[in-house]
Scaffold this active site. Structure first.
Site, PDB file in Angstrom:
ATOM      1  N   ASP A 442     -11.017  -9.935  -2.655  1.00  0.00           N
ATOM      2  CA  ASP A 442      -9.952  -9.598  -1.709  1.00  0.00           C
ATOM      3  C   ASP A 442      -9.120 -10.821  -1.347  1.00  0.00           C
ATOM      4  O   ASP A 442      -9.513 -11.971  -1.603  1.00  0.00           O
ATOM      5  CB  ASP A 442     -10.573  -8.981  -0.449  1.00  0.00           C
ATOM      6  CG  ASP A 442      -9.699  -7.899   0.172  1.00  0.00           C
ATOM      7  OD1 ASP A 442      -8.491  -7.874  -0.101  1.00  0.00           O
ATOM      8  OD2 ASP A 442     -10.230  -7.068   0.938  1.00  0.00           O
ATOM      9  N   ASP A 507      -4.999   0.183   0.844  1.00  0.00           N
ATOM     10  CA  ASP A 507      -6.007   0.465   1.875  1.00  0.00           C
ATOM     11  C   ASP A 507      -5.807   1.842   2.490  1.00  0.00           C
ATOM     12  O   ASP A 507      -6.668   2.319   3.235  1.00  0.00           O
ATOM     13  CB  ASP A 507      -5.926  -0.587   2.978  1.00  0.00           C
ATOM     14  CG  ASP A 507      -6.562  -1.910   2.581  1.00  0.00           C
ATOM     15  OD1 ASP A 507      -7.337  -1.933   1.613  1.00  0.00           O
ATOM     16  OD2 ASP A 507      -6.282  -2.931   3.245  1.00  0.00           O
TER      17      ASP A 507
END
Length: 705
Positions: A442, A507
């Site tokens: 990430d 997301d």
């Protein structure tokens, strides 16, 4: 007849250059052509008023300040001097798949090399500049390539976006002067890959001329189209350099990222398929070949930071029972990580949550028949961390500028070898100690300020440092797969695709919003790399409720995953999800091994097909909003023209149960053994479609009859 013509050819396209004294000139980039008998460019250009006596057509590498007044490929200077260059071709090396051109300005002390080559069926371009002088050379801009566009181009198709709203399609008319998209965030950004499509007159999804390009780069970038006063346009792409970022010492060299260019007459889908082929040729699959993409569960939206070994083992058991094949432990597993305010950089298991370490959980996952994956964010550090307290100078920063946190974190300086060595040691230890098959990598913030240890801009070094760390890990652990995530889709591009195997699209797992996001992703990158998850209902990002069948159908065409705790589902939803997982496993070989077509029907219906023509296809018709028509019109499938008779089966209509839409005998037959319809009929008259409520997906299977 021309002499000294150099041509590169790929599937449906040609790039043609013509030699001239001291130069190599563009003649064509576009659909496939044969330049035999082509008259010299000079013979086609009458004198123009108010122009230099020496003609200045578009060269392969246009220079600044010496008679070419269009966009320059190079902007460089020596403390304000040598700002104008006269680049002359010194050497041309060429074969059927490559052209490498060396250009020199001896007075300015500059050597430029422009390379063009064919890879994965696409045209690749990259450039370099070397400082041959005795003092520093400042490079402000070097295009990876400069490409000509025809005068009748109609529109630019590109994408914008933000966190939780990635890949927003935009279409703009060609500019009367210039069109520029420049990203200064330090990473790819939530608009998606740095790329665009230029539509010819009357181009659509299936037909018409398209020129398209994307930059294989994960940092700052600049895309530019400029109209010239002869009616055409030039297209350039390259790294957007910060002020003073690229100052070359004598003998030093700067290399651009790669630019991937495709062109043809088969509409947007032809360009999309060409991009997919190009990217697929570069992905570093373990063992050299992609295996079936495993069904994936991620712990994040089920548990967030609330880790408990027994509860996660129970999650693994429930996931395995549903048919999941990979279990990924997300953020919250490492020492001191109870929220997003602390502990980034301290990559050792939290003894409070995992008193026995991570190995019992990892072994439990493997014993349940799944791979074990782990979330990491190596490029980041929290100020409240042991790493930052020990090495505060390792964070990107600028003297006199306050440290700017985002999500309570700073960015480590990946241009420093000692930072990369430290991160490699920590990650390598985890990979050696645990049966980790997969890292979710990430990157949860933009870069600001991006100052390196010397106070210079560090964007360029940051990207290459990250690439180097990932490459080193893959070399040490050749079976490892990596997912590129950056607050969702913020680092999805063809540059990191050379070292990643999956992208986290967004997301936001709202299925209705994911429809458009996923279609945007597929413009540039192939479906097997597109993380597509079934999330909870209500959706965490939007609060909306969506039926399980619909959520599973929207996730089907990508790399299927689950982002929820099955314990929170009803028995009915668990059964529907298990069916969705089984369906994905049955058809992933078709979905991920062929071509992708996107299209639009009437009344807001969108569709996509994946597979082969001739051959096996999976077709998804998706309705997000309610229909405005009394009956659904047929959907034309132009790629089936000439394909012959097709057996059409309706595998499922994924919709909200209860109050079913009206049916018809044809669709009952399709749900059985199927019906046979001719390919030309499907291409021109269209496929009859069932009545569909809002938030529904009809999934068809087509094979030659």
């Amino acid at each position: 007849m021309t002499t000294g013509v150099k041509t590169l050819n790929g599937p449906g396209w040609s790039a043609v250059l013509e030699g001239a004294p001291g130069a190599l000139l563009w003649r064509w980039w576009g659909g496939a052509v044969d330049p035999a008998g082509l008259p010299p460019l000079a013979d086609t250009r009458p004198a123009a008023s108010f122009s230099l006596d020496i003609d200045q057509p578009l060269p392969l590498v246009p220079a600044f300040g010496t008679g070419w007044f269009g966009p320059a490929a190079l902007r460089a200077h020596r403390a304000g001097r040598a700002f104008a260059q006269q680049l002359r071709v010194e050497q041309v090396r060429a074969d059927d798949d490559m052209i490498a051109v060396t250009l020199v300005d001896a007075g300015a002390g500059i050597t430029v090399e422009q390379r063009l080559w064919v890879e994965g069926g696409a045209l690749y371009l990259a450039a370099s500049v070397r400082n041959d002088g005795d003092d520093a050379l400042t490079v402000d801009w070097l295009a990876a390539g400069t490409l000509p566009l025809p005068a009748d181009c109609a529109a630019i198709r590109h994408f914008t976006g933000r966190h939780n709203a990635e890949f927003v399609a935009r279409r703009e008319a060609m500019p009367m002067q210039s069109w520029v998209r420049e990203n200064r965030r330090g990473l790819t950004g939530h608009a998606g890959p740095p790329g665009l499509f230029v539509e010819g007159p009357a181009a659509d999804w299936h037909t018409g001329r398209i020129h398209a390009a994307q930059l294989a780069w994960s940092g700052n970038h600049r895309l530019a189209i400029e109209r010239d006063d002869e009616g055409g346009w030039t297209l350039q792409m390259g790294e957007a350099l910060a002020p003073g970022e690229m100052i070359l010492a004598p003998g030093a060299r700067y290399d651009t990222p790669h630019m991937i260019a495709v062109a043809g007459e088969d509409g947007l889908n032809g360009a999309i398929q060409a991009f997919h082929a190009a990217v697929r040729a570069t992905v570093p699959w373990p063992g050299g070949r992609m295996r079936p993409r495993p069904v994936h569960i991620n712990s994040w939206e089920g548990f967030y930071f609330d880790h408990d070994e027994a509860a996660l083992m129970a999650l693994a058991d429930r996931a395995a029972a549903l048919g999941v094949e990979r279990f990924v432990l997300d953020d919250g597993w490492f020492r001191g990580r109870d929220d997003d305010t602390a502990a980034l950089g301290d990559w050792t298991p939290d003894a409070r949550k995992y008193p026995r370490g991570l190995k019992p959980l990892a072994d439990h996952v493997v014993a349940a028949g799944m791979e074990f994956g782990l979330w990491v964010e190596p490029e980041m550090v929290n100020p409240d961390s042991d790493l930052f307290r020990a090495h505060p100078d390792w964070a990107l920063q600028l003297a006199g500028v306050p440290l700017m946190t985002s999500r309570n974190q700073l960015v480590l300086d990946m241009g420093r070898a000692e930072v990369r060595d430290h991160l490699f040691a920590g990650l390598d230890a985890l990979l050696r100690d645990l049966p980790i098959a997969y890292l979710k990598w990430d990157h949860n913030r933009d870069l600001a300020p991006a100052g390196d240890a010397a106070g210079h801009a560090g964007y360029h070094a940051q990207v290459y440092g990250t690439y180097a760390l990932i490459d080193r890990l893959l070399a040490a652990h050749p079976g490892l797969e990596i997912e590129s995530c950056a607050g969702g889709g913020g680092r999805s591009d063809a540059g990191i695709a050379r070292r990643a195997h999956r992208f986290w699209t967004s997301d936001n797992i709202d299925a209705s919003l994911r429809v458009a996001m996923q279609r945007g992703f597929l413009h540039f990158l192939p479906p097997e790399m597109m993380g597509a998850h079934v999330g909870a209902s209500p959706v965490h990002a939007t609060g909306r409720r969506q039926d399980m069948a619909y959520r599973a159908a929207v996730a089907l065409p990508g790399h299927f995953g689950v982002e929820l705790d099955p314990a929170a589902m009803s028995v009915e939803d668990a059964g529907v999800l298990a069916e969705g997982i089984a369906r994905y496993k049955q058809w992933r070989g078709v979905l991920h091994a062929g071509r992708t077509w996107l299209g639009e029907g009437a009344d807001g219906l969108v569709w996509q097909a994946q597979g082969q023509v001739p051959g096996e296809l999976l077709l998804l018709l998706t309705r997000v909003a309610p229909s405005q028509l009394r009956r659904p019109p047929a959907v034309t499938l132009p790629m089936l023209a000439g394909a012959g008779p097709q057996r059409v089966r309706l595998l499922t209509l994924a919709t909200t149960p209860g109050h079913p839409a009206p049916d018809a005998p044809l669709f009952a037959a399709m749900r059985g053994d199927g019906v046979t319809l001719d390919g030309d009929w499907l291409a021109r008259a269209g496929l009859p479609t069932p009545a569909m409520k809002a938030e529904s997906v009809a999934i068809f299977h087509l094979t030659p009859a």
